[in-house]
Design a protein around this motif. Structure first.
Motif, PDB file in Angstrom:
ATOM      1  N   PRO A  80     -21.311 -20.278 -28.433  1.00 46.06           N
ATOM      2  CA  PRO A  80     -20.990 -19.014 -29.447  1.00 46.06           C
ATOM      3  C   PRO A  80     -19.616 -18.811 -30.588  1.00 46.06           C
ATOM      4  O   PRO A  80     -18.595 -19.448 -29.503  1.00 46.06           O
ATOM      5  CB  PRO A  80     -21.481 -17.441 -28.695  1.00 46.06           C
ATOM      6  CG  PRO A  80     -22.760 -18.135 -27.435  1.00 46.06           C
ATOM      7  CD  PRO A  80     -21.889 -19.634 -27.039  1.00 46.06           C
ATOM      8  N   CYS A 119     -25.241 -20.039 -25.799  1.00 39.81           N
ATOM      9  CA  CYS A 119     -24.540 -20.883 -24.607  1.00 39.81           C
ATOM     10  C   CYS A 119     -25.540 -21.590 -23.664  1.00 39.81           C
ATOM     11  O   CYS A 119     -25.180 -21.016 -21.359  1.00 39.81           O
ATOM     12  CB  CYS A 119     -23.705 -19.121 -23.749  1.00 39.81           C
ATOM     13  SG  CYS A 119     -24.608 -17.971 -23.874  1.00 39.81           S
ATOM     14  N   GLU A 138     -18.181 -24.587 -21.135  1.00 40.26           N
ATOM     15  CA  GLU A 138     -19.075 -22.647 -20.954  1.00 40.26           C
ATOM     16  C   GLU A 138     -19.479 -23.075 -19.943  1.00 40.26           C
ATOM     17  O   GLU A 138     -20.485 -23.527 -19.240  1.00 40.26           O
ATOM     18  CB  GLU A 138     -20.245 -23.021 -22.215  1.00 40.26           C
ATOM     19  CG  GLU A 138     -21.602 -21.635 -21.514  1.00 40.26           C
ATOM     20  CD  GLU A 138     -20.584 -20.863 -21.417  1.00 40.26           C
ATOM     21  OE1 GLU A 138     -20.020 -20.059 -22.625  1.00 40.26           O
ATOM     22  OE2 GLU A 138     -20.454 -20.000 -20.633  1.00 40.26           O
ATOM     23  N   ASN A 140     -20.584 -21.216 -17.812  1.00 40.60           N
ATOM     24  CA  ASN A 140     -22.751 -20.648 -16.748  1.00 40.60           C
ATOM     25  C   ASN A 140     -23.161 -21.852 -17.460  1.00 40.60           C
ATOM     26  O   ASN A 140     -24.475 -22.232 -15.983  1.00 40.60           O
ATOM     27  CB  ASN A 140     -22.798 -19.277 -18.170  1.00 40.60           C
ATOM     28  CG  ASN A 140     -23.653 -19.732 -18.950  1.00 40.60           C
ATOM     29  OD1 ASN A 140     -25.367 -20.085 -18.620  1.00 40.60           O
ATOM     30  ND2 ASN A 140     -23.462 -19.822 -20.146  1.00 40.60           N
ATOM     31  N   GLY A 299     -28.259  -9.643 -22.616  1.00 37.84           N
ATOM     32  CA  GLY A 299     -28.474 -10.947 -23.153  1.00 37.84           C
ATOM     33  C   GLY A 299     -26.875 -11.860 -23.293  1.00 37.84           C
ATOM     34  O   GLY A 299     -26.835 -12.583 -24.362  1.00 37.84           O
ATOM     35  N   CYS A 300     -26.760 -11.797 -21.828  1.00 40.09           N
ATOM     36  CA  CYS A 300     -25.457 -12.607 -21.589  1.00 40.09           C
ATOM     37  C   CYS A 300     -25.693 -12.557 -20.202  1.00 40.09           C
ATOM     38  O   CYS A 300     -25.741 -12.454 -19.005  1.00 40.09           O
ATOM     39  CB  CYS A 300     -24.105 -11.568 -21.652  1.00 40.09           C
ATOM     40  SG  CYS A 300     -22.245 -12.481 -20.269  1.00 40.09           S
ATOM     41  N   PRO A 301     -25.359 -14.558 -19.724  1.00 42.00           N
ATOM     42  CA  PRO A 301     -26.109 -15.800 -20.669  1.00 42.00           C
ATOM     43  C   PRO A 301     -27.167 -14.876 -21.625  1.00 42.00           C
ATOM     44  O   PRO A 301     -28.018 -14.122 -21.764  1.00 42.00           O
ATOM     45  CB  PRO A 301     -26.493 -17.370 -20.563  1.00 42.00           C
ATOM     46  CG  PRO A 301     -25.739 -16.265 -18.285  1.00 42.00           C
ATOM     47  CD  PRO A 301     -26.023 -15.461 -18.047  1.00 42.00           C
ATOM     48  N   CYS A 359     -21.653 -12.792 -28.799  1.00 43.13           N
ATOM     49  CA  CYS A 359     -21.830 -12.333 -28.105  1.00 43.13           C
ATOM     50  C   CYS A 359     -20.726 -10.366 -28.462  1.00 43.13           C
ATOM     51  O   CYS A 359     -19.918 -11.450 -28.732  1.00 43.13           O
ATOM     52  CB  CYS A 359     -22.179 -12.693 -27.019  1.00 43.13           C
ATOM     53  SG  CYS A 359     -20.828 -13.333 -25.619  1.00 43.13           S
ATOM     54  N   ASN A 361     -18.442 -10.616 -25.738  1.00 42.60           N
ATOM     55  CA  ASN A 361     -16.908 -10.780 -25.408  1.00 42.60           C
ATOM     56  C   ASN A 361     -16.583 -12.219 -26.636  1.00 42.60           C
ATOM     57  O   ASN A 361     -15.406 -12.490 -26.528  1.00 42.60           O
ATOM     58  CB  ASN A 361     -17.572 -11.618 -24.159  1.00 42.60           C
ATOM     59  CG  ASN A 361     -16.083 -12.592 -23.260  1.00 42.60           C
ATOM     60  OD1 ASN A 361     -15.617 -12.107 -23.202  1.00 42.60           O
ATOM     61  ND2 ASN A 361     -16.620 -13.837 -22.624  1.00 42.60           N
ATOM     62  N   ASN A 362     -17.309 -12.682 -27.172  1.00 40.62           N
ATOM     63  CA  ASN A 362     -17.050 -14.322 -28.009  1.00 40.62           C
ATOM     64  C   ASN A 362     -16.259 -12.999 -29.383  1.00 40.62           C
ATOM     65  O   ASN A 362     -15.419 -14.354 -29.963  1.00 40.62           O
ATOM     66  CB  ASN A 362     -17.441 -15.137 -28.559  1.00 40.62           C
ATOM     67  CG  ASN A 362     -17.572 -15.961 -28.144  1.00 40.62           C
ATOM     68  OD1 ASN A 362     -16.294 -16.691 -27.275  1.00 40.62           O
ATOM     69  ND2 ASN A 362     -18.517 -16.319 -26.695  1.00 40.62           N
ATOM     70  N   LYS A 379     -21.652 -11.460 -15.626  1.00 38.87           N
ATOM     71  CA  LYS A 379     -20.106 -11.795 -17.016  1.00 38.87           C
ATOM     72  C   LYS A 379     -19.605 -11.062 -18.140  1.00 38.87           C
ATOM     73  O   LYS A 379     -18.319 -10.905 -17.897  1.00 38.87           O
ATOM     74  CB  LYS A 379     -20.399 -13.081 -17.709  1.00 38.87           C
ATOM     75  CG  LYS A 379     -19.541 -14.037 -18.026  1.00 38.87           C
ATOM     76  CD  LYS A 379     -19.901 -15.435 -18.545  1.00 38.87           C
ATOM     77  CE  LYS A 379     -18.968 -16.044 -19.424  1.00 38.87           C
ATOM     78  NZ  LYS A 379     -19.674 -17.106 -19.676  1.00 38.87           N
TER      79      LYS A 379
HETATM   80 FE1  F3S Z   1     -22.801 -16.560 -23.518  1.00 42.86          FE
HETATM   81 FE2  F3S Z   1     -21.128 -15.074 -24.291  1.00 42.86          FE
HETATM   82 FE3  F3S Z   1     -22.002 -14.231 -21.785  1.00 42.86          FE
HETATM   83  S1  F3S Z   1     -20.865 -16.628 -24.635  1.00 42.86           S
HETATM   84  S2  F3S Z   1     -22.044 -16.455 -21.410  1.00 42.86           S
HETATM   85  S3  F3S Z   1     -23.314 -14.479 -24.038  1.00 42.86           S
HETATM   86  S4  F3S Z   1     -19.772 -13.830 -22.580  1.00 42.86           S
END
Ligand code: F3S
Length: 409
Positions: A80, A119, A138, A140, A299-301, A359, A361-362, A379
């Motif tokens: 991502p 990801c 990555e 995960n 939706g993470c991953p 996402c 996080n990014n 995560k």
């Molecule tokens: Fe993917 Fe972002 Fe989670 S890169 S694993 S959605 S922190």
């Protein structure tokens, strides 16, 4: 590290400056880790696609590589980015920042990487098979393909993944070798006959935080693990710790038996994972205990089709409460798929925003000023307090929907 004549020639620049740079770095890394030789990789997955991670230096590195004539030589997918390329304005991203990310992405595509910005390449676009050697970063994805697929990759870091992609080879060390893939610590499930969706990230977090660099072998795992659950387990463990591989006896491909998982060795330790460990780990992962909810994120991953279908069903006849944001992150090609299936309209109608290519996080999202986040992802739960400055409540997808609809924890 031994180099063949052909590899020496690349190191001497006979194939051009780009491959020379890449081979030089791989040779140094190989020497550093005591690798005996280079081995071919089937594919690469690179993380330096996120401007949040690289800053301007990412643009400079890829400018140099392009100028040097570098191109990837194996199928290479991309993690991502820091923006949703279509909706960055909607997510309040600064225009100058968005353009930097676009510049970085354009350069990465110019060296031959596929613009997947996702990801979970193992689910589509870059699907490895048992025994394949890969150069993936990555965390995960690394945990998933090593453990669930039985493909072989170390936890590569930014740029080393690209160097391997350019040469199509990697030094043979770490998890590429049989002897380093054996389980080292046995984790015995005690008194746990069932694990729900929301327990898998907790188990992963426990493995990642308690076992350091060990490779866990899980015994007596309750039935019911599926790709989404294992993805959640690995993502949480890899986020909080260095989990790059785990075995589940009777389920994962290198652990048909306990003996096979341990490779004939004795485990360094045997630990028990019981209800108390499950609940105390869950407590550690949560910093929010009640009150108003600002953001609900799933939706993470990146979300699978099955995850999105469940979300659509759970939201039927319900709406996200005014003042609450509910975001689901996924790849752009998943978004295309759910648009054609009518799910995108259903999500939007219920007040959920899709955030694709990136996402929570990014992307730089602190300007939203969120204080409390609810998520089903271990995560996200680990990174959000630092990245978004929020307190986090970890729950199930059902819990996410409830929090979004009621606006309260
Ligand atoms: Fe993917 Fe972002 Fe989670 S890169 S694993 S959605 S922190």
């Amino acid at each position: 590290m031994y180099l063949s004549k052909e590899e020496e020639a690349i190191l001497d620049g006979e194939r051009g400056e780009g491959p020379r740079i890449a081979m030089g770095i791989l040779a140094k890394v190989g020497d550093m880790y005591g690798a005996k030789r280079l081995i071919p990789v089937e594919s690469a997955h690179v993380v330096e696609s996120s401007y949040q991670l690289t800053g301007d230096s990412g643009i400079e590195v890829f400018d140099k590589l392009i100028e040097a004539g570098a191109r990837v030589s194996v199928p290479t997918t991309t993690d991502p980015c820091a923006i949703d390329f279509e909706r960055w304005r909607e997510f309040r991203i600064d225009e100058g920042y968005a353009h930097k990310q676009i510049e970085l992405a354009n350069r990465i595509v110019r060296i031959g990487c596929a613009p997947t910005w996702c990801c979970t390449p193992y689910a589509h676009a870059n699907v490895p098979k048992f025994g394949d050697h890969l150069a993936w970063s990555e965390s995960n994805a690394v945990a998933y393909v090593n453990s669930v697929v039985g493909a072989r990759t170390n936890r590569y870091c930014a740029y080393l993944d690209s160097m391997a992609a350019i040469i199509g080879k990697t030094p043979e060390f770490g998890l590429h070798l049989d002897e380093n893939r054996r389980g080292t610590v046995v984790v015995r499930m005690k008194g746990i006959s069932e694990l729900r969706d929301e327990d898998y990230p907790v188990l992963g977090y426990y493995l990642g935080s308690e076992l350091g660099n060990e490779i866990p072998v899980i015994m007596d795992m309750p039935k019911g693990a599926n790709p989404d659950r294992l993805k959640a387990l690995g993502a949480a463990g890899a986020a909080v710790g260095s989990l790059a591989m785990y075995h589940i006896v009777g389920l994962t491909p290198e652990a048909r038996t306990l003996e096979e998982a341990l490779g004939g060795d004795k485990p360094r330790d045997v630990v028990e994972f019981d209800r108390r460990a499950l609940e105390s780990t869950r407590e550690k992962m949560c910093s929010a205990s009640g009150g108003k909810v600002d953001l609900v994120a799933t939706g993470c991953p990146h979300a699978s089709l099955g995850h999105i279908q469940r979300l659509v069903r759970l939201m039927e006849g319900r709406r996200v409460k005014r003042g609450v944001e509910f975001w689901v992150s996924m790849s752009k090609y998943m978004e295309r798929l759910i648009r054609e299936m009518g799910y995108l309209d259903a999500l939007t109608a219920s007040g959920i925003r899709v955030i694709a290519d990136t996402c929570c996080n990014n992307a730089p999202l602190r300007q939203w000023g969120f204080k409390t986040m609810v998520t089903d992802s271990g995560k996200y739960a680990y990174y959000a307090p630092t990245n978004l400055g929020v307190d986090v409540a970890l729950t199930s997808l059902e819990g996410c929907v409830r929090a979004a609809v009621e606006g309260e924890l």
